[in-house]
Motif scaffolding. Structure first.
Motif, PDB file in Angstrom:
ATOM      1  N   ASP A  95     -31.479 -42.585   4.296  1.00 46.96           N
ATOM      2  CA  ASP A  95     -31.538 -43.812   5.007  1.00 46.96           C
ATOM      3  C   ASP A  95     -30.253 -44.549   5.725  1.00 46.96           C
ATOM      4  OD1 ASP A  95     -34.225 -44.155   4.369  1.00 46.96           O
ATOM      5  OD2 ASP A  95     -33.916 -45.355   2.912  1.00 46.96           O
ATOM      6  N   VAL A  96     -29.072 -43.697   5.239  1.00 45.79           N
ATOM      7  CA  VAL A  96     -27.885 -44.360   5.542  1.00 45.79           C
ATOM      8  C   VAL A  96     -26.889 -43.222   6.339  1.00 45.79           C
ATOM      9  CG1 VAL A  96     -27.890 -45.905   3.714  1.00 45.79           C
ATOM     10  CG2 VAL A  96     -26.656 -43.567   3.355  1.00 45.79           C
ATOM     11  N   ALA A  97     -25.812 -43.752   7.171  1.00 43.28           N
ATOM     12  CA  ALA A  97     -24.892 -42.685   7.886  1.00 43.28           C
ATOM     13  C   ALA A  97     -23.636 -43.487   7.775  1.00 43.28           C
ATOM     14  CB  ALA A  97     -25.372 -42.561   9.330  1.00 43.28           C
ATOM     15  N   VAL A  98     -22.606 -42.689   7.931  1.00 41.78           N
ATOM     16  CA  VAL A  98     -21.354 -42.992   8.099  1.00 41.78           C
ATOM     17  C   VAL A  98     -21.193 -43.567   9.609  1.00 41.78           C
ATOM     18  CG1 VAL A  98     -18.607 -42.578   8.183  1.00 41.78           C
ATOM     19  CG2 VAL A  98     -20.246 -41.602   6.311  1.00 41.78           C
ATOM     20  N   SER A  99     -21.292 -44.667   9.943  1.00 40.96           N
ATOM     21  CA  SER A  99     -21.432 -44.949  11.310  1.00 40.96           C
ATOM     22  C   SER A  99     -20.087 -45.229  11.971  1.00 40.96           C
ATOM     23  CB  SER A  99     -22.113 -46.453  11.424  1.00 40.96           C
ATOM     24  OG  SER A  99     -21.210 -47.316  10.709  1.00 40.96           O
ATOM     25  N   ALA A 100     -19.069 -45.476  11.161  1.00 41.58           N
ATOM     26  CA  ALA A 100     -17.547 -45.460  11.519  1.00 41.58           C
ATOM     27  C   ALA A 100     -16.778 -45.320  10.471  1.00 41.58           C
ATOM     28  CB  ALA A 100     -17.163 -46.690  12.434  1.00 41.58           C
ATOM     29  N   LEU A 296     -28.124 -52.726  -6.026  1.00 45.32           N
ATOM     30  CA  LEU A 296     -29.633 -52.427  -6.670  1.00 45.32           C
ATOM     31  C   LEU A 296     -30.043 -51.409  -5.900  1.00 45.32           C
ATOM     32  CD1 LEU A 296     -31.729 -53.633  -8.621  1.00 45.32           C
ATOM     33  CD2 LEU A 296     -32.586 -54.852  -6.675  1.00 45.32           C
ATOM     34  N   SER A 297     -30.940 -50.546  -6.502  1.00 42.00           N
ATOM     35  CA  SER A 297     -31.651 -49.359  -5.766  1.00 42.00           C
ATOM     36  C   SER A 297     -32.776 -49.980  -4.872  1.00 42.00           C
ATOM     37  CB  SER A 297     -31.886 -48.162  -6.574  1.00 42.00           C
ATOM     38  OG  SER A 297     -32.867 -48.831  -7.619  1.00 42.00           O
ATOM     39  N   PRO A 298     -33.015 -49.277  -3.792  1.00 46.92           N
ATOM     40  CA  PRO A 298     -34.219 -50.075  -3.021  1.00 46.92           C
ATOM     41  C   PRO A 298     -35.431 -50.076  -3.659  1.00 46.92           C
ATOM     42  CG  PRO A 298     -32.992 -48.077  -2.007  1.00 46.92           C
ATOM     43  CD  PRO A 298     -32.620 -47.875  -3.079  1.00 46.92           C
ATOM     44  N   SER A 336     -34.161 -44.578  -3.052  1.00 47.01           N
ATOM     45  CA  SER A 336     -34.367 -44.839  -4.238  1.00 47.01           C
ATOM     46  C   SER A 336     -33.690 -43.883  -5.439  1.00 47.01           C
ATOM     47  CB  SER A 336     -35.686 -45.162  -4.673  1.00 47.01           C
ATOM     48  OG  SER A 336     -36.038 -46.480  -3.901  1.00 47.01           O
ATOM     49  N   GLY A 337     -33.757 -42.641  -5.052  1.00 54.40           N
ATOM     50  CA  GLY A 337     -33.177 -41.361  -6.039  1.00 54.40           C
ATOM     51  C   GLY A 337     -31.870 -40.855  -5.572  1.00 54.40           C
ATOM     52  N   ARG A 338     -31.146 -41.403  -4.644  1.00 53.65           N
ATOM     53  CA  ARG A 338     -29.824 -40.545  -4.262  1.00 53.65           C
ATOM     54  C   ARG A 338     -28.825 -41.568  -3.939  1.00 53.65           C
ATOM     55  NH1 ARG A 338     -31.329 -36.597   0.174  1.00 53.65           N
ATOM     56  NH2 ARG A 338     -32.172 -38.411   1.037  1.00 53.65           N
ATOM     57  N   THR A 361     -25.515 -37.544  -4.687  1.00 55.37           N
ATOM     58  CA  THR A 361     -26.021 -37.556  -5.961  1.00 55.37           C
ATOM     59  C   THR A 361     -27.241 -37.885  -6.328  1.00 55.37           C
ATOM     60  OG1 THR A 361     -25.100 -39.198  -7.193  1.00 55.37           O
ATOM     61  CG2 THR A 361     -23.511 -37.074  -6.470  1.00 55.37           C
ATOM     62  N   ASP A 362     -27.925 -37.476  -7.332  1.00 52.34           N
ATOM     63  CA  ASP A 362     -28.895 -38.472  -8.052  1.00 52.34           C
ATOM     64  C   ASP A 362     -28.293 -39.280  -8.969  1.00 52.34           C
ATOM     65  OD1 ASP A 362     -28.212 -36.994 -10.591  1.00 52.34           O
ATOM     66  OD2 ASP A 362     -30.100 -35.955 -10.611  1.00 52.34           O
ATOM     67  N   PRO A 363     -29.071 -40.423  -9.563  1.00 54.36           N
ATOM     68  CA  PRO A 363     -28.328 -41.298 -10.459  1.00 54.36           C
ATOM     69  C   PRO A 363     -27.670 -40.940 -11.472  1.00 54.36           C
ATOM     70  CG  PRO A 363     -30.581 -42.111  -9.790  1.00 54.36           C
ATOM     71  CD  PRO A 363     -30.530 -40.751  -9.334  1.00 54.36           C
ATOM     72  N   ALA A 364     -28.070 -39.760 -12.100  1.00 53.99           N
ATOM     73  CA  ALA A 364     -27.184 -39.301 -13.264  1.00 53.99           C
ATOM     74  C   ALA A 364     -26.034 -38.446 -12.955  1.00 53.99           C
ATOM     75  CB  ALA A 364     -28.292 -38.399 -14.100  1.00 53.99           C
ATOM     76  N   GLY A 365     -25.472 -38.544 -11.499  1.00 54.51           N
ATOM     77  CA  GLY A 365     -24.533 -37.958 -11.126  1.00 54.51           C
ATOM     78  C   GLY A 365     -24.414 -36.208 -10.950  1.00 54.51           C
ATOM     79  N   ARG A 366     -25.919 -35.791 -11.230  1.00 49.99           N
ATOM     80  CA  ARG A 366     -26.128 -34.222 -11.130  1.00 49.99           C
ATOM     81  C   ARG A 366     -26.321 -33.866  -9.472  1.00 49.99           C
ATOM     82  NH1 ARG A 366     -29.885 -35.753 -15.134  1.00 49.99           N
ATOM     83  NH2 ARG A 366     -31.509 -35.524 -13.668  1.00 49.99           N
TER      84      ARG A 366
END
Length: 390
Positions: A95-100, A296-298, A336-338, A361-366
């Motif tokens: 859902d996100v991007a580096v816009s600048a 907070l995650s979505p 919600s998972g990344r 990453t996932d929430p556990a950093g894997r």
């Protein structure tokens, strides 16, 4: 090397990685070699992309809109350029991007004032690259269709609304008090514009010199109508070190409150105000001083805490730390998972602002998927991403 072979080789590299935690080794900063490599792009566009889950490559269909936006009905997409730092092409995940991004340069002037200047690079959907801008400060609205811009010489006497498709300013909103910072509300309808006496990005041990540059207030601006309301809000340094530089007023994540650093008349480092200017006794949930930027995650299952650089993911129900989640700063939830976060590459020694790369990453950093190359690899300047909901 064809695209299929390139993708296979890159995925193999990622699968073999087991990154160590960042090492606070100051000597590593001086010893890092700047190596220029031919840019290698891993971009998923109407093709199969493999996310590594438990060591198994799982294909995920993906499409990328050339403007970097998420369109209704589109699948999850990832756009990664692990050989580019700073990035030249779109970096995005979920859902996100580096816009600048901004590149900074710090100088010490004869009067003992440290001054930091910024060069902004904004994603241009026409060229599909980040292009250097002439703006002194900017923020991109959710949806990545508009940006709010301040002219190069800060503080500025007006704020512009830039159409990202055409590259033209469609509206100028005049300001009676000059501004040094601007941020869109989460709904993309309003701006908070921070006002300063002088150039905001200075640091000095001299209280009088700092006062001549300090924050004096802020505007809340309705973008469509141009209506604005100004509230005086100086920056109190009582009991704290002088000369902390930029102190922009910021939105809460739900857009109902404003976060003010160093508000006068109180002992709190941060005070929250409603949109009528009334101080609040409590911070919004998961937005306290110890909360990392991602928050907070979505889906509300996780939240992040940190100290300004390192961050850890916790479960909201039990407040237990997710095993393996501690590491460099978390920047945003892709979904919600990344998470998008900074990470130290396996073959590097990292310090804050030196040697890290953006990863997914996932929430556990894997399952680390590199999104960019390490900072300072290809450029003498530091750079900091602006991450925007698409």
């Amino acid at each position: 090397m064809n695209a299929d072979r390139l993708l296979q080789d890159t995925l193999r590299e990622w699968a073999d990685e087991t990154p160590p935690p960042p090492t606070p080794d100051l000597a590593g900063r001086a010893l890092l070699r700047r190596r220029r490599r031919r840019a290698t792009a891993v971009t998923v566009a109407a093709a199969a992309f493999a996310l590594l889950v438990g060591g198994v490559a799982v294909p995920v269909l993906a499409e990328i809109d050339r403007a970097g936006r998420l369109e209704p009905g589109r699948a999850i997409d990832v756009s990664a350029y692990p050989r580019e730092s700073p990035p030249r092409h779109l970096v995005a995940a979920g859902d996100v991007a580096v816009s600048a991004y901004q590149a900074d340069r710090r100088t010490t002037e004869q009067d003992g004032v440290d001054r930091t200047t910024y060069t902004w690079y904004l994603y241009d959907p026409g060229t599909q690259q980040y292009e250097r801008t002439r703006w002194g400060w900017l923020d991109v609205a959710p949806g990545m269709r508009r940006a709010a811009v301040l002219e190069q010489t800060l503080p500025a006497s007006r704020v512009g609304i830039l159409d990202l498709d055409t590259g033209k300013v469609t509206k100028w909103i005049p300001l009676q008090q000059e501004a040094g910072g601007v941020q869109w509300s989460p709904d993309g309808k309003r701006l908070v514009v921070t006002v300063y006496r002088g150039y905001p990005d200075v640091e000095t041990g001299d209280a009088d010199r700092y006062t001549s540059h300090a924050r004096t207030g802020y505007y809340v601006v309705d973008v469509d109508s141009g209506q604005k309301e100004y509230r005086p809000m100086g920056a109190s340094m009582d009991g704290r070190s002088v000369g902390v530089g930029r102190m922009d007023v910021r939105w809460s994540r739900d857009g109902t409150l404003l976060r003010v650093l160093g508000a006068p008349g109180g002992d709190a480092v941060v005070t929250w105000y409603d949109l009528e200017g009334r101080a609040q006794e409590k911070a919004p949930p998961y937005e306290g001083l110890d909360q990392a930027r991602a928050g907070l995650s979505p889906d509300g299952r996780y939240y992040t805490v940190g100290d300004g650089w390192t961050a850890t993911v916790k479960e909201t129900r039990t407040h237990r730390t997710v095993r393996g989640s501690s590491g460099s700063m978390t920047l945003a939830w892709a979904d919600s998972g990344r998470l998008v976060r900074w990470d130290c590459a396996p073959d590097r020694t990292c310090t804050q602002g030196m040697g890290e790369r953006l990863v997914l990453t996932d929430p556990a950093g894997r399952n680390r998927v590199p999104l960019t190359g390490p900072r300072y690899e290809d450029s003498p300047q530091d750079w900091e991403p602006l991450i925007t909901r698409r």
